[in-house]
Write a protein that holds these residues in place. Structure first.
Motif, PDB file in Angstrom:
ATOM      1  N   GLN A   1      -6.310  -3.329   2.628  1.00  0.00           N
ATOM      2  CA  GLN A   1      -6.444  -3.987   1.435  1.00  0.00           C
ATOM      3  C   GLN A   1      -7.391  -5.019   0.973  1.00  0.00           C
ATOM      4  O   GLN A   1      -8.127  -4.985  -0.199  1.00  0.00           O
ATOM      5  CB  GLN A   1      -5.037  -4.633   1.089  1.00  0.00           C
TER       6      GLN A   1
ATOM      7  N   LEU B   1       0.970  -1.385   0.136  1.00  0.00           N
ATOM      8  CA  LEU B   1       0.054   0.085  -0.057  1.00  0.00           C
ATOM      9  C   LEU B   1       1.009   1.171  -0.069  1.00  0.00           C
ATOM     10  O   LEU B   1       0.329   2.128  -0.291  1.00  0.00           O
ATOM     11  CB  LEU B   1      -0.883   0.037   1.085  1.00  0.00           C
TER      12      LEU B   1
ATOM     13  N   SER C   1      -3.954   0.377  -3.473  1.00  0.00           N
ATOM     14  CA  SER C   1      -3.137   1.220  -2.889  1.00  0.00           C
ATOM     15  C   SER C   1      -3.297   2.802  -3.165  1.00  0.00           C
ATOM     16  O   SER C   1      -3.020   3.514  -2.127  1.00  0.00           O
ATOM     17  CB  SER C   1      -1.599   1.127  -3.451  1.00  0.00           C
TER      18      SER C   1
END
Ligand code: HEM
Length: 486
Positions: A243, A117, A282
């Motif tokens: 995520q 990320l 991300s």
């Protein structure tokens, strides 16, 4: 030679090497013959910043005020790392706009292989940033920001239910505005439906849980070692959660029929050549990282200032009520365009309490300042002290005074464009500036239309900032008295 002697000699040798390295690092500006602030051993010119005794904004302000007018820039050291602090608005303009091609990097720490990320727009540099920037520019067009307004106004209605029906109460304003911003991020950056974002809100409070300014500094100073040691900027369980949410929302979105465009996730994945899902995730995290804290801070500071100046608050509310009446009570794009004074109030907030107190660039090519002997070398870190510029008495008279009239059209025209950069600008400016302005304005309308704010016994006056953060945030939550008006 006995063991004790050997140990002593080794320690002395190690200390001498360390001492020499520190001296070499802190001699950079002297060797280059550049005007600079004399550094202190190890701390450079930011003593008190890494241990939270002083806000970085104050350290930069002191250097700016001490050297402005003597050269276009001054050298200083953030501990051992040499940086340029820009003092001249003409040079700010060149770095941000006209010669931005020399300054496309930020030089922040990012480790995509260990921390996927961290491959977000804010932290990346080089060709990876360029590719993402081109894609993101397609997402944050004025037309798309406009399309997101309907969802934004829907989300903002929670402010009314959060405020409740009590006629007079003391409220934690920081919590109130954070609930709104978190809802916006959960819904628009991560695509979460519904109103209940408690789990998401919990993780937004936790991803900075282990953040230490000095560790972040070490990662910036020694990125290779940090990568080898797999230094993580954010708490791992939190990034795993973000995520997972983004990836599952992307999959769910593909299963559903086409829907009106309401989230950044949809906009990214509907592009002609969509990015990989992990890359999109991300970016969603990057929006949280770059956007959540400044949005909370800006709305909180704004109410704090309006609470202290009731006549300005009444004037803003009057404009809001009148404009809403003319648009059948609906917050439309046209209605927002007409809220001129409310926008001035928000701009004045961003001037006086600049959430990002400085902009960072790294020179990707040598830059010779036109018509002078000054050179910014390739690789030099460059800081633009926006907060110090926003409080420069030669640009803003009585800078400590909160005065939205400074942003009337004529007053704005009388200042150089680089005198006001709360969102940065140019190639590396805030990609979501237009969206953030819209979000702030919609939030302010909702907060002010039916409630009046005033200081109470728990309001901290004057404002104190949290020295442990790089961004500008209040040291403790802002609390105000809130009165319901019918
Ligand atoms: C009051 C709210 C906000 C303020 C004051 C703010 C300010 C800034 C500033 C000063 C920068 C650095 C600009 C530069 O270096 O020239 C930046 C970058 C960025 N901001 Fe914002 N921002 C805000 C809200 C947001 C929001 C809501 C999002 C996302 C939805 C966002 C996404 C980003 C991203 C992705 C970058 C990095 C852009 C790049 O390097 O290409 N910001 N922001």
């Amino acid at each position: 030679m006995d063991l004790l002697h050997r140990v002593l000699l080794t320690a002395l040798g190690a200390f001498s090497v360390f001492y020499a390295l520190v001296k070499i690092s802190l001699g950079y500006w002297k060797r280059r013959g550049i005007l600079h602030e004399k550094p202190k051993f190890l701390w450079g010119n930011i003593k008190g910043v890494l241990n939270g005794k002083r806000h970085v904004q104050d350290a930069l302000h002191d250097i700016y005020a001490g050297y402005k007018g003597r050269a276009p820039f001054v050298g200083f050291y953030a501990c051992l790392k040499p940086f340029i602090l820009v003092l001249d608005l003409k040079l700010v303009h060149q770095i941000v706009f006209t010669d931005a091609g020399h300054f496309t990097s930020r030089g922040l720490y990012s480790n995509p292989s260990g921390e996927p990320l961290s491959a977000n727009l804010l932290q990346l540099d080089g060709h990876k940033w360029r590719a993402l920037h081109a894609k993101s520019a397609e997402v944050f067009t004025p037309a798309n920001v406009h399309k997101l307004l309907a969802r934004l106004t829907q989300i903002s209605s929670r402010i009314q239910s959060d405020l409740g029906r009590e006629s007079l109460q003391t409220r934690n304003i920081s919590e109130l505005v954070a609930a709104y911003s978190v809802d916006v991020m959960a819904s628009m950056a991560f695509g979460l439906a519904g109103q209940d974002h408690q789990e998401f809100a919990k993780w937004t409070r936790n991803y900075w849980a282990d953040f230490k300014l000095w560790q972040a500094y070490l990662a910036l100073e020694f990125p290779l070692i940090a990568r080898l040691l797999q230094y993580k900027s954010y708490a791992e369980p939190a990034t795993a959660y973000f995520q997972k949410v983004a990836l599952s929302q992307l999959q769910a979105q593909r299963r559903r029929d086409r829907q009106p465009l309401q989230t950044f996730l949809q906009l990214y994945s509907n592009a002609d050549q969509p990015l990989d899902d992990v890359v999109i995730a991300s970016q969603a995290f990057g929006f949280l990282l770059a956007g959540l804290a400044p949005l909370n801070a800006a709305l909180g500071f704004c109410l704090y200032e309006l609470a202290r100046q009731p006549e300005l608050q009444d004037r803003t509310r009057l404009e809001i009520k009148r404009t809403l009446d003319q648009h059948g009570g609906q917050v439309t794009a046209e209605c927002l365009r007409e809220l001129r004074y409310a926008k001035q109030v928000l701009n004045e907030t961003l001037r006086l309490h600049t959430p990002y107190p400085f902009l960072v660039r790294r020179a990707t090519k040598e830059f010779e300042l036109p018509g002078s002997v000054f050179v910014i070398a390739r690789g030099n870190g460059v800081l633009i002290p926006t907060a110090a510029i926003h409080r420069d008495p030669e640009i803003y008279e009585e800078p400590e005074r909160f005065d939205p009239d400074r942003f009337e059209e004529e007053a704005k025209r009388s200042r150089p464009p680089a005198a006001f950069l709360p969102f940065g600008d140019g190639l590396r400016g805030c990609i979501a500036a237009r969206f953030a302005e819209q979000q702030l304005l919609v939030g302010l309308v909702e907060l002010l239309k039916g409630h009046r704010y005033a200081p109470c016994a728990e309001t901290t006056i004057p404002m104190e900032y949290d020295n442990r953060r790089l961004l500008l945030m209040p040291k403790s939550d802002i609390k105000l008295s809130v009165e319901r008006i019918d």
